[in-house]
Design a protein around this motif. Sequence first.
Motif, PDB file in Angstrom:
ATOM      1  N   LEU A  34      86.363  66.601  34.867  1.00 32.17           N
ATOM      2  CA  LEU A  34      86.264  67.946  34.164  1.00 32.17           C
ATOM      3  C   LEU A  34      87.482  68.486  34.055  1.00 32.17           C
ATOM      4  O   LEU A  34      88.235  68.873  34.823  1.00 32.17           O
ATOM      5  CB  LEU A  34      85.174  68.879  35.026  1.00 32.17           C
ATOM      6  N   ASP A  35      88.101  68.907  32.634  1.00 31.50           N
ATOM      7  CA  ASP A  35      89.390  69.309  32.542  1.00 31.50           C
ATOM      8  C   ASP A  35      89.559  70.677  32.254  1.00 31.50           C
ATOM      9  O   ASP A  35      90.774  71.217  32.526  1.00 31.50           O
ATOM     10  CB  ASP A  35      89.820  68.711  31.209  1.00 31.50           C
ATOM     11  N   SER A  36      88.539  71.560  32.488  1.00 33.62           N
ATOM     12  CA  SER A  36      88.761  73.105  32.706  1.00 33.62           C
ATOM     13  C   SER A  36      87.885  73.929  33.744  1.00 33.62           C
ATOM     14  O   SER A  36      87.205  74.479  33.730  1.00 33.62           O
ATOM     15  CB  SER A  36      88.292  73.687  31.265  1.00 33.62           C
ATOM     16  N   SER A 117      78.308  75.404  29.983  1.00 32.08           N
ATOM     17  CA  SER A 117      78.137  74.014  30.739  1.00 32.08           C
ATOM     18  C   SER A 117      77.642  74.036  32.149  1.00 32.08           C
ATOM     19  O   SER A 117      78.489  74.597  33.165  1.00 32.08           O
ATOM     20  CB  SER A 117      79.603  73.413  30.652  1.00 32.08           C
ATOM     21  N   PRO A 118      76.739  73.313  32.580  1.00 38.63           N
ATOM     22  CA  PRO A 118      76.230  72.975  33.854  1.00 38.63           C
ATOM     23  C   PRO A 118      76.844  71.866  34.408  1.00 38.63           C
ATOM     24  O   PRO A 118      76.473  71.470  35.742  1.00 38.63           O
ATOM     25  CB  PRO A 118      74.726  72.988  33.683  1.00 38.63           C
ATOM     26  N   ARG A 119      77.535  71.024  33.911  1.00 38.31           N
ATOM     27  CA  ARG A 119      78.098  69.919  34.305  1.00 38.31           C
ATOM     28  C   ARG A 119      78.835  69.857  35.813  1.00 38.31           C
ATOM     29  O   ARG A 119      78.720  69.110  36.502  1.00 38.31           O
ATOM     30  CB  ARG A 119      79.306  69.320  33.237  1.00 38.31           C
ATOM     31  N   LEU A 120      79.438  70.958  36.129  1.00 37.86           N
ATOM     32  CA  LEU A 120      80.392  71.156  37.273  1.00 37.86           C
ATOM     33  C   LEU A 120      79.340  71.168  38.456  1.00 37.86           C
ATOM     34  O   LEU A 120      79.617  70.317  39.340  1.00 37.86           O
ATOM     35  CB  LEU A 120      81.038  72.284  37.328  1.00 37.86           C
ATOM     36  N   PHE A 121      78.265  71.811  38.303  1.00 40.53           N
ATOM     37  CA  PHE A 121      77.384  71.949  39.305  1.00 40.53           C
ATOM     38  C   PHE A 121      76.510  70.422  39.386  1.00 40.53           C
ATOM     39  O   PHE A 121      76.193  70.040  40.604  1.00 40.53           O
ATOM     40  CB  PHE A 121      76.241  72.864  38.772  1.00 40.53           C
TER      41      PHE A 121
END
Length: 320
Positions: A34-36, A117-121
């Motif tokens: 994840l870039d940000s 974006s929920p991708r981090l979680f």
Amino acid sequence: MSVLDVLWEDRDVRFDVSSQQMKTRPGEILIDCLDSIEDTKGNNGDRGRLLVTNLRIIWHSLALPRVNLSIGYNCILSITTRTANSKLRGQTEALYILTKCNTTRFEFIFTNLVPGSPRLFTSVIAVHRAYETSKMYRDFKLRSAVIQNKQLRLLPQEHVYDKINGVWNLSSDQGNLGTFFITNVRIVWHANMNDSFNVSIPYLQISGGYVLGFKIDPVEKLQESVKEINSLHKVYSASPIFGVNYEMEEKPQPLEALTVEQVPDDVEIDSDDHTDAFVAYFADGNKQQDREPVFSEELGLAIEKLKDGFTLQGLWEVMS
């Protein structure tokens, strides 16, 4: 040298590691990138990249890659989502990770700078869960549910190379007669009279802190078994199977392509006058009430007593 002697990635929390230590080790797989992502606890306002592997989480600043974190999954105590104050996004939902390394607790807060974006979680929580549920690949186990109807319950990616009957476990004075299973991941022994009396020894744990005795007759069969185990252990050490299976729909680039080579500064660093980067991440989780006030001659006023090992100068340097 055994795998255990050099494996630290999932068992340690490290700060500002070298570019070599940011590279994947044998058996380590990059699962998501994840870039940000902002390190809201220690580098609030600094945009960075978060890398999720099957052993750890790596974060590094995009502007200054030598500012980085490596968080091993085995150190994680809890993962939660709470509101945090980000300099780049304001009040927003963030990922809180509480860890314990040796006797020290660290807290990390990561904020996804991509709105909605929920991708981090989802990535971090799912991969950590996969790590937690695959400990049989990595941990020494006694009396576990590894045998069913006298047969070994195979793990994914596990293959049996040999089954040896008539193996004595010498853990007691009279010994116990049982059966050996030798696989590409571990060695398993169980008593013939009681399947629940067993031991599972991953190759990752060989040369660890345990000494176990087994007797195989005749001596030729013993030597043959030792040779086979040594051979499989050598193969495993070159390409370990850690058992953490999780795949993203979009596969990220290799970790080497995502990490920036750290260019050494043309300055000399005095290690004796160096403030440790990890101070900003200390988690005072056991603190139930404020510590007693003491007079600070340095500030000329009363302050809360500092924890052992802390100085005002060190805390000011962390803040700056």
